[in-house]
Design a protein around this motif. Structure first.
Motif, PDB file in Angstrom:
ATOM      1  N   ARG A  27     -62.070 -42.285  56.879  1.00  0.00           N
ATOM      2  CA  ARG A  27     -62.875 -42.297  58.104  1.00  0.00           C
ATOM      3  C   ARG A  27     -62.069 -42.820  59.285  1.00  0.00           C
ATOM      4  N   ASN A  28     -61.326 -43.914  59.074  1.00  0.00           N
ATOM      5  CA  ASN A  28     -60.518 -44.467  60.155  1.00  0.00           C
ATOM      6  C   ASN A  28     -59.436 -43.491  60.614  1.00  0.00           C
ATOM      7  N   TRP A  29     -58.830 -42.784  59.651  1.00  0.00           N
ATOM      8  CA  TRP A  29     -57.789 -41.816  59.992  1.00  0.00           C
ATOM      9  C   TRP A  29     -58.364 -40.687  60.857  1.00  0.00           C
ATOM     10  N   GLN A  30     -59.546 -40.240  60.517  1.00  0.00           N
ATOM     11  CA  GLN A  30     -60.181 -39.144  61.269  1.00  0.00           C
ATOM     12  C   GLN A  30     -60.630 -39.589  62.664  1.00  0.00           C
ATOM     13  N   VAL A  43     -53.319 -43.749  54.268  1.00  0.00           N
ATOM     14  CA  VAL A  43     -52.967 -43.653  55.685  1.00  0.00           C
ATOM     15  C   VAL A  43     -51.484 -43.341  55.866  1.00  0.00           C
ATOM     16  N   SER A  44     -50.619 -43.999  55.123  1.00  0.00           N
ATOM     17  CA  SER A  44     -49.181 -43.741  55.262  1.00  0.00           C
ATOM     18  C   SER A  44     -48.840 -42.312  54.841  1.00  0.00           C
ATOM     19  N   LYS A  60     -56.641 -43.058  64.825  1.00  0.00           N
ATOM     20  CA  LYS A  60     -55.360 -43.202  64.112  1.00  0.00           C
ATOM     21  C   LYS A  60     -54.643 -44.516  64.446  1.00  0.00           C
ATOM     22  N   SER A  61     -54.837 -45.006  65.666  1.00  0.00           N
ATOM     23  CA  SER A  61     -54.211 -46.285  66.035  1.00  0.00           C
ATOM     24  C   SER A  61     -54.812 -47.431  65.218  1.00  0.00           C
ATOM     25  N   LEU A  62     -56.145 -47.385  65.039  1.00  0.00           N
ATOM     26  CA  LEU A  62     -56.801 -48.393  64.203  1.00  0.00           C
ATOM     27  C   LEU A  62     -56.305 -48.308  62.772  1.00  0.00           C
ATOM     28  N   SER A  63     -56.219 -47.099  62.237  1.00  0.00           N
ATOM     29  CA  SER A  63     -55.793 -46.935  60.841  1.00  0.00           C
ATOM     30  C   SER A  63     -54.356 -47.417  60.647  1.00  0.00           C
ATOM     31  N   TYR A  64     -53.514 -47.250  61.659  1.00  0.00           N
ATOM     32  CA  TYR A  64     -52.130 -47.733  61.570  1.00  0.00           C
ATOM     33  C   TYR A  64     -52.094 -49.257  61.437  1.00  0.00           C
TER      34      TYR A  64
END
Length: 412
Positions: free
Chosen positions: A351-354, A381-382, A357-361
């Protein structure tokens, strides 16, 4: 018999109130109004002396119905409130206040001010002294409306000054509103209580006229006087004032430290963490890590990219220097049983990746350090970042793999 009659009457009255309550809970305003009419008519034969008298019951229920009823009008509401004012001397000022709130909610500022002025001049023997607190509120809200008028005149004056004009009449009227507002606002905030809106308005008046010492004294009293209830907003107002005045970082940190102790999830914890991280003192940087970890314990912060960025930056600095790993370990020990499911599940990674992307990083960096390179969140994520050929995610993967021994040391 007389006894039997009274018993039956009481039962029917209680049943009627029960029907009214049921209608209110189901938001059936028309039905509630019909039952209330029956209740009022039946009270003509009621001679009981209950703790909550019939007039208060009618006032509270009737106000609620008229507030929500689709066919009620402002004229009907005003008429109802005027009737309620005559039903009970003990509740006169409370009814006046509620009437004023309703007028304000409907944008009738002048009518509200007129009602407050009439209530302020009300006198009824000993009841005047008994209702001293309500009278203070009446005066305070009149002061609030004087502040509102002052603010409007101030904006007019500022607009004129930008055009190169000066309006002496507007300035004099503005000063008149200032004097009236200041007197009443100053009085209410002397009484221990939660007076946020009154304090903010009074401080605004003082700051505009350059009385910064008085403003500081008011805010310090509101925040630190033990007679006042604990109030996070008091420390927020003090912090914002100190910031406007360009006070030292030490003063700002001191104000936010108390706010952190009361509400560790407050939005100002980002500012607090940033200031602490810039400090040269090890104790303050340690506190900064504690502050950001504590904030992220709350669900409202789960997707706060700034918070995760603050934590990622500090964790990364500690890992690179290999100093103070024990700080991370101490914070992680109390969270390692529930943070993985709370923050670092595969579902959240997707969900975060979608969505961001800055948050997921930032989260992936923290997850990789705290849970190692095999963490579900970090792996997903990686992988997605490398698949999308994003350079920062390739560097992220290398960084976590290179420092995986740190995870072993943290996990103990």
């Amino acid at each position: 018999s007389s006894h039997e009659y009274k018993l039956n009457f009481r039962k029917s009255k209680e049943a009627c109130l029960s029907y009214i309550q049921d209608a209110l809970l189901q938001k059936q305003w028309k039905r509630a109004a019909e039952f209330l009419t029956c209740y009022v008519e039946s009270l003509e034969k009621d001679y009981s002396r209950e703790h909550i008298g019939p007039s208060e019951m009618i006032w509270r229920i009737g106000t609620e119905i008229l507030w929500h009823h689709s066919q009620s009008s402002m004229k009907e509401f005003n008429c109802f409130m005027e009737q309620m004012k005559t039903l009970g001397v003990k509740r006169y000022l409370k009814v006046c206040l509620e009437h004023v709130f309703h007028l304000l909610c409907n944008g009738q500022i002048d009518e509200a001010y007129q009602n407050l002025s009439l209530a302020e001049s009300w006198r009824f023997g000993e009841q005047t002294a008994i209702q001293d607190k309500e009278m203070k509120l009446i005066e305070a809200y009149r002061g609030l409306l004087d502040y509102y008028s002052w603010s409007k005149q101030k904006n007019i004056l500022l607009e004129h000054s930008e055009d190169g004009f000066s309006d002496l009449a507007v300035e004099q009227e503005m000063h008149s509103y200032f004097r009236k507002a200041a007197v009443n606002l100053k009085e209410i905030i002397k009484i221990p209580g939660v007076w946020d809106v009154f304090v903010k308005c009074y401080v605004d008046l003082l700051e505009f006229y350059g009385d910064h010492n008085e403003a500081r004294q008011v805010l310090n009293e509101y925040a630190y006087n033990s007679k006042f209830p604990a109030n996070p907003n008091a420390h927020v107002y003090l912090y914002e004032f100190l910031k406007r005045q360009g006070e030292s970082k030490k003063s700002l940190i001191s104000a936010l430290k108390i706010l952190h102790d009361i509400v560790p999830s407050h939005e100002l914890m980002i500012d607090f963490n940033t200031m602490l991280q810039k400090s040269k003192k090890r104790k303050k940087r340690r506190l900064g890590l504690e502050v950001i970890f504590a904030a992220l314990d709350y669900a409202g912060w789960k997707e706060n990219a700034k918070a995760w960025s603050c934590l990622a930056r500090q964790v990364k600095q500690i890992v690179i220097s290999e100093k103070h790993l024990d700080w991370i370990k101490q914070e992680w020990n109390s969270r390692k049983d529930w943070w993985p499911a709370f923050h670092f599940s595969r579902y959240l990674a997707k969900r975060n990746w979608q969505e961001n992307k800055s948050l997921s990083y930032e989260k992936a960096l923290v997850a990789g350090i705290l849970l190692g390179k095999d963490c579900k969140y970090f792996k997903y994520v990686s992988h997605q970042g490398c698949k999308a050929q994003l350079k920062r995610f390739r560097m992220l993967k290398k960084f976590v793999n290179r420092h995986n021994p740190v995870y072993l040391r943290i996990s103990g």
